[in-house]
Scaffold this motif. Structure first.
Motif: not given
Length: 55
Positions: A13, A16-17
């Motif tokens: 995550m 991805h951020r």
């Protein structure tokens, strides 16, 4: 085992951020460049019409 999987998910995550953040930065840079180019074109076309020729 669940903790390792959770850590892997958190890491994915975060990556991805970061990618989304870089994409947003690219959009901002491209938009700024386009605004500057359009402003320069307007400036180049308008200034000769507004400033009288001196000869």
């Amino acid at each position: 085992m669940t903790q390792q999987r959770d850590q892997g998910l958190v890491a994915a995550m975060e990556r991805h951020r970061g990618a989304v953040h870089l994409g947003a930065m690219a959009v901002v840079v491209v938009t700024q460049t386009l605004v500057e180019v359009v402003g320069m074109v307007i400036h180049v076309r308008a200034v000769p019409r507004l400033v009288p020729a001196t000869r």
